[in-house]
Design a protein around this motif. Sequence first.
Motif, PDB file in Angstrom:
ATOM      1  N   THR A   1       3.597   5.943  -5.525  1.00 55.08           N
ATOM      2  CA  THR A   1       3.453   6.068  -6.974  1.00 55.08           C
ATOM      3  C   THR A   1       2.377   7.090  -7.318  1.00 55.08           C
ATOM      4  O   THR A   1       2.559   7.931  -8.205  1.00 55.08           O
ATOM      5  N   GLU A   2       1.242   7.040  -6.597  1.00 52.16           N
ATOM      6  CA  GLU A   2       0.178   8.013  -6.826  1.00 52.16           C
ATOM      7  C   GLU A   2       0.652   9.435  -6.561  1.00 52.16           C
ATOM      8  O   GLU A   2       0.388  10.343  -7.350  1.00 52.16           O
ATOM      9  N   LEU A   3       1.344   9.645  -5.454  1.00 49.40           N
ATOM     10  CA  LEU A   3       1.812  10.978  -5.101  1.00 49.40           C
ATOM     11  C   LEU A   3       2.855  11.485  -6.100  1.00 49.40           C
ATOM     12  O   LEU A   3       2.837  12.652  -6.493  1.00 49.40           O
ATOM     13  N   ARG A   4       3.762  10.616  -6.521  1.00 45.28           N
ATOM     14  CA  ARG A   4       4.772  11.030  -7.502  1.00 45.28           C
ATOM     15  C   ARG A   4       4.108  11.405  -8.824  1.00 45.28           C
ATOM     16  O   ARG A   4       4.504  12.374  -9.466  1.00 45.28           O
ATOM     17  N   ALA A   5       3.086  10.647  -9.215  1.00 47.73           N
ATOM     18  CA  ALA A   5       2.380  10.975 -10.454  1.00 47.73           C
ATOM     19  C   ALA A   5       1.615  12.283 -10.305  1.00 47.73           C
ATOM     20  O   ALA A   5       1.590  13.113 -11.227  1.00 47.73           O
ATOM     21  N   HIS A   6       1.019  12.510  -9.158  1.00 48.18           N
ATOM     22  CA  HIS A   6       0.240  13.726  -8.911  1.00 48.18           C
ATOM     23  C   HIS A   6       1.124  14.976  -8.929  1.00 48.18           C
ATOM     24  O   HIS A   6       0.750  16.006  -9.480  1.00 48.18           O
ATOM     25  N   PHE A   7       2.287  14.888  -8.304  1.00 47.18           N
ATOM     26  CA  PHE A   7       3.170  16.039  -8.225  1.00 47.18           C
ATOM     27  C   PHE A   7       4.212  16.081  -9.344  1.00 47.18           C
ATOM     28  O   PHE A   7       5.054  16.981  -9.365  1.00 47.18           O
ATOM     29  N   GLY A   8       4.185  15.107 -10.237  1.00 46.99           N
ATOM     30  CA  GLY A   8       5.087  15.095 -11.377  1.00 46.99           C
ATOM     31  C   GLY A   8       6.540  14.893 -10.991  1.00 46.99           C
ATOM     32  O   GLY A   8       7.446  15.485 -11.576  1.00 46.99           O
ATOM     33  N   LEU A   9       6.802  14.047 -10.037  1.00 48.10           N
ATOM     34  CA  LEU A   9       8.167  13.818  -9.560  1.00 48.10           C
ATOM     35  C   LEU A   9       8.880  12.705 -10.318  1.00 48.10           C
ATOM     36  O   LEU A   9      10.049  12.452 -10.060  1.00 48.10           O
ATOM     37  N   GLY A  10       8.211  12.032 -11.187  1.00 44.19           N
ATOM     38  CA  GLY A  10       8.859  10.979 -11.948  1.00 44.19           C
ATOM     39  C   GLY A  10       8.808   9.648 -11.236  1.00 44.19           C
ATOM     40  O   GLY A  10       8.094   9.461 -10.248  1.00 44.19           O
ATOM     41  N   GLU A  17       0.827  -1.211   0.000  1.00 45.30           N
ATOM     42  CA  GLU A  17       0.000   0.000   0.000  1.00 45.30           C
ATOM     43  C   GLU A  17       0.860   1.258   0.000  1.00 45.30           C
ATOM     44  O   GLU A  17       0.533   2.241  -0.674  1.00 45.30           O
ATOM     45  N   ALA A  18       1.952   1.244   0.744  1.00 37.15           N
ATOM     46  CA  ALA A  18       2.846   2.406   0.781  1.00 37.15           C
ATOM     47  C   ALA A  18       3.473   2.656  -0.588  1.00 37.15           C
ATOM     48  O   ALA A  18       3.576   3.801  -1.037  1.00 37.15           O
ATOM     49  N   ALA A  19       3.876   1.602  -1.269  1.00 40.45           N
ATOM     50  CA  ALA A  19       4.468   1.749  -2.599  1.00 40.45           C
ATOM     51  C   ALA A  19       3.431   2.280  -3.584  1.00 40.45           C
ATOM     52  O   ALA A  19       3.738   3.154  -4.412  1.00 40.45           O
ATOM     53  N   GLY A  20       2.206   1.783  -3.490  1.00 42.82           N
ATOM     54  CA  GLY A  20       1.141   2.276  -4.357  1.00 42.82           C
ATOM     55  C   GLY A  20       0.840   3.741  -4.116  1.00 42.82           C
ATOM     56  O   GLY A  20       0.667   4.527  -5.052  1.00 42.82           O
ATOM     57  N   ARG A  21       0.802   4.119  -2.848  1.00 46.16           N
ATOM     58  CA  ARG A  21       0.530   5.526  -2.504  1.00 46.16           C
ATOM     59  C   ARG A  21       1.676   6.422  -2.961  1.00 46.16           C
ATOM     60  O   ARG A  21       1.448   7.537  -3.442  1.00 46.16           O
TER      61      ARG A  21
END
Length: 76
Positions: free
Chosen positions: A61-70, A55-59
């Motif tokens: 990934t979501e946050l990196r996609a949302h903030f455009g961090l790659g 769940e932490a890895a999934g979250r």
Amino acid sequence: MIRRLFYMLLGAFLAVWVMRRLQALHPAHVARRTVGGAADMLTQVRDFTSDALGEAAGRETELRAHFGLGNAETND
């Protein structure tokens, strides 16, 4: 007569019950139950850890996609 029979049966029942309880306290039985309980708890902890890390890895990934961090692996 019925009263004596009742108390004799009650005494026999209590004697059997006490003997079974004392046999359950035998060190081999206690150790077996303890090992079984510890193994079950270890399995539950492993399952929880696996779920939490997934769940932490999934979250992340979501946050990196949302903030455009790659991607987390490339550290962009």
